[in-house]
Write a protein that holds these residues in place. Structure first.
Motif, PDB file in Angstrom:
ATOM      1  N   UNK A 232       0.830  -1.212   0.000  1.00 14.54           N
ATOM      2  CA  UNK A 232       0.000   0.000   0.000  1.00 14.54           C
ATOM      3  C   UNK A 232       0.863   1.261   0.000  1.00 14.54           C
ATOM      4  N   UNK A 233       1.920   1.263   0.791  1.00 14.99           N
ATOM      5  CA  UNK A 233       2.788   2.441   0.866  1.00 14.99           C
ATOM      6  C   UNK A 233       3.418   2.741  -0.482  1.00 14.99           C
ATOM      7  N   UNK A 234       3.905   1.739  -1.171  1.00 15.44           N
ATOM      8  CA  UNK A 234       4.502   1.956  -2.493  1.00 15.44           C
ATOM      9  C   UNK A 234       3.461   2.516  -3.454  1.00 15.44           C
ATOM     10  N   UNK A 235       2.262   1.920  -3.441  1.00 16.67           N
ATOM     11  CA  UNK A 235       1.202   2.402  -4.336  1.00 16.67           C
ATOM     12  C   UNK A 235       0.857   3.860  -4.052  1.00 16.67           C
ATOM     13  N   UNK A 236       0.630   4.178  -2.765  1.00 14.75           N
ATOM     14  CA  UNK A 236       0.209   5.534  -2.419  1.00 14.75           C
ATOM     15  C   UNK A 236       1.334   6.557  -2.552  1.00 14.75           C
ATOM     16  N   UNK A 237       2.569   6.153  -2.338  1.00 16.73           N
ATOM     17  CA  UNK A 237       3.677   7.086  -2.579  1.00 16.73           C
ATOM     18  C   UNK A 237       3.732   7.471  -4.054  1.00 16.73           C
ATOM     19  N   UNK A 238       3.540   6.488  -4.920  1.00 17.08           N
ATOM     20  CA  UNK A 238       3.548   6.771  -6.357  1.00 17.08           C
ATOM     21  C   UNK A 238       2.327   7.600  -6.759  1.00 17.08           C
ATOM     22  N   UNK A 239       1.144   7.129  -6.379  1.00 17.38           N
ATOM     23  CA  UNK A 239      -0.091   7.819  -6.781  1.00 17.38           C
ATOM     24  C   UNK A 239      -0.157   9.226  -6.208  1.00 17.38           C
ATOM     25  N   UNK A 240       0.159   9.360  -4.925  1.00 16.16           N
ATOM     26  CA  UNK A 240       0.115  10.674  -4.286  1.00 16.16           C
ATOM     27  C   UNK A 240       1.199  11.590  -4.806  1.00 16.16           C
ATOM     28  N   UNK A 241       2.405  11.040  -4.960  1.00 17.66           N
ATOM     29  CA  UNK A 241       3.510  11.847  -5.485  1.00 17.66           C
ATOM     30  C   UNK A 241       3.215  12.367  -6.880  1.00 17.66           C
ATOM     31  N   UNK A 242       2.581  11.541  -7.689  1.00 19.54           N
ATOM     32  CA  UNK A 242       2.198  11.959  -9.042  1.00 19.54           C
ATOM     33  C   UNK A 242       1.236  13.141  -8.979  1.00 19.54           C
ATOM     34  N   UNK A 243       0.242  13.054  -8.108  1.00 17.04           N
ATOM     35  CA  UNK A 243      -0.736  14.141  -7.981  1.00 17.04           C
ATOM     36  C   UNK A 243      -0.096  15.423  -7.459  1.00 17.04           C
ATOM     37  N   UNK A 244       0.932  15.288  -6.640  1.00 18.45           N
ATOM     38  CA  UNK A 244       1.586  16.460  -6.060  1.00 18.45           C
ATOM     39  C   UNK A 244       2.494  17.162  -7.067  1.00 18.45           C
ATOM     40  N   UNK A 245       3.237  16.416  -7.858  1.00 14.39           N
ATOM     41  CA  UNK A 245       4.284  17.036  -8.686  1.00 14.39           C
ATOM     42  C   UNK A 245       3.926  17.259 -10.150  1.00 14.39           C
ATOM     43  N   UNK A 246       2.960  16.528 -10.696  1.00 15.68           N
ATOM     44  CA  UNK A 246       2.672  16.675 -12.117  1.00 15.68           C
ATOM     45  C   UNK A 246       1.646  17.773 -12.376  1.00 15.68           C
ATOM     46  N   UNK A 247       1.738  18.341 -13.564  1.00 12.75           N
ATOM     47  CA  UNK A 247       0.810  19.399 -13.967  1.00 12.75           C
ATOM     48  C   UNK A 247      -0.530  18.797 -14.384  1.00 12.75           C
ATOM     49  N   UNK A 248      -1.514  19.654 -14.542  1.00 15.91           N
ATOM     50  CA  UNK A 248      -2.837  19.212 -14.981  1.00 15.91           C
ATOM     51  C   UNK A 248      -2.748  18.520 -16.340  1.00 15.91           C
ATOM     52  N   UNK A 249      -1.933  19.053 -17.222  1.00 18.18           N
ATOM     53  CA  UNK A 249      -1.781  18.471 -18.555  1.00 18.18           C
ATOM     54  C   UNK A 249      -1.160  17.074 -18.473  1.00 18.18           C
ATOM     55  N   UNK A 250      -0.217  16.889 -17.576  1.00 10.80           N
ATOM     56  CA  UNK A 250       0.418  15.580 -17.421  1.00 10.80           C
ATOM     57  C   UNK A 250      -0.532  14.572 -16.778  1.00 10.80           C
ATOM     58  N   UNK A 251      -1.389  15.043 -15.888  1.00 14.84           N
ATOM     59  CA  UNK A 251      -2.329  14.157 -15.207  1.00 14.84           C
ATOM     60  C   UNK A 251      -3.543  13.805 -16.075  1.00 14.84           C
ATOM     61  N   UNK A 252      -3.881  14.649 -17.043  1.00 14.70           N
ATOM     62  CA  UNK A 252      -5.108  14.486 -17.829  1.00 14.70           C
ATOM     63  C   UNK A 252      -5.270  13.105 -18.468  1.00 14.70           C
ATOM     64  N   UNK A 253      -4.232  12.518 -19.072  1.00 13.18           N
ATOM     65  CA  UNK A 253      -4.449  11.191 -19.669  1.00 13.18           C
ATOM     66  C   UNK A 253      -4.810  10.102 -18.653  1.00 13.18           C
ATOM     67  N   UNK A 254      -4.341  10.245 -17.429  1.00 10.69           N
ATOM     68  CA  UNK A 254      -4.615   9.231 -16.400  1.00 10.69           C
ATOM     69  C   UNK A 254      -5.842   9.576 -15.571  1.00 10.69           C
ATOM     70  N   UNK A 255      -6.049  10.883 -15.350  1.00  9.91           N
ATOM     71  CA  UNK A 255      -7.109  11.346 -14.453  1.00  9.91           C
ATOM     72  C   UNK A 255      -7.810  12.537 -15.107  1.00  9.91           C
ATOM     73  N   UNK A 256      -8.838  12.236 -15.891  1.00  8.25           N
ATOM     74  CA  UNK A 256      -9.539  13.307 -16.601  1.00  8.25           C
ATOM     75  C   UNK A 256     -10.187  14.297 -15.646  1.00  8.25           C
ATOM     76  N   UNK A 257     -10.474  13.877 -14.440  1.00 10.11           N
ATOM     77  CA  UNK A 257     -11.129  14.720 -13.440  1.00 10.11           C
ATOM     78  C   UNK A 257     -10.171  15.730 -12.822  1.00 10.11           C
ATOM     79  N   UNK A 258      -8.878  15.491 -12.910  1.00  2.00           N
ATOM     80  CA  UNK A 258      -7.885  16.346 -12.243  1.00  2.00           C
ATOM     81  C   UNK A 258      -7.839  17.716 -12.900  1.00  2.00           C
ATOM     82  N   UNK A 259      -8.198  18.729 -12.153  1.00  2.00           N
ATOM     83  CA  UNK A 259      -8.162  20.094 -12.647  1.00  2.00           C
ATOM     84  C   UNK A 259      -9.439  20.533 -13.326  1.00  2.00           C
ATOM     85  N   UNK A 260     -10.327  19.601 -13.630  1.00  2.00           N
ATOM     86  CA  UNK A 260     -11.605  19.962 -14.244  1.00  2.00           C
ATOM     87  C   UNK A 260     -12.714  19.842 -13.200  1.00  2.00           C
TER      88      UNK A 260
END
Length: 122
Positions: free
Chosen positions: A12-40
């Motif tokens: 769980x820690x590995x999964x959440x470190x990756x998933x959470x870290x991605x949400x923290x550091x990537x831009x809306x444009x970078x997140x859009x292909x994986x998470x269409x809801x992010x920023x919209x």
């Protein structure tokens, strides 16, 4: 039982470190292909907050038990991550994103197992 906790908490820690870290550091444009809801649907500040909660939860699963300092926080972290996934399940279901609900469901179950193991081995 302690070994089972470390296996489940580590995964769980590995999964959440990756998933959470991605949400923290990537831009809306970078997140859009994986998470269409992010920023919209959810503003980027909310996405970043979710990411911080996921990273904090991942650290909370491991560090208190590893250091022996406030090991009960591992239970709180496991509960928090499980609640987060229950909410995510409802959010994605309300958006009709049914093809990805299995992941949220698996994370709810694994999170519940982590809660049980954390309590049982505390």
């Amino acid at each position: 039982m302690d070994i089972a906790y470390w296996i489940v908490a580590g995964l769980l820690a590995v999964f959440y470190l990756y998933a959470g870290g991605t949400k923290v550091v990537q831009s809306q444009e970078q997140l859009a292909p994986m998470m269409a809801w992010a920023g919209t649907t959810i503003p980027m500040a909310g996405v970043r907050a979710i990411g911080v909660l996921e990273v904090a939860g991942a650290l909370g699963l491991v560090l208190p038990r590893l250091t022996g300092v406030l090991p009960g926080l591992a239970v709180a972290a496991a509960i928090g991550l499980t609640v987060l996934q229950v909410l995510a399940l409802g959010f994605h279901a309300s958006r009709g994103e049914t093809k990805d609900l299995w992941l949220n469901g698996v994370l709810v179950v694994v999170g519940a197992v982590a809660v049980w193991l954390a309590v049982a081995t505390a």
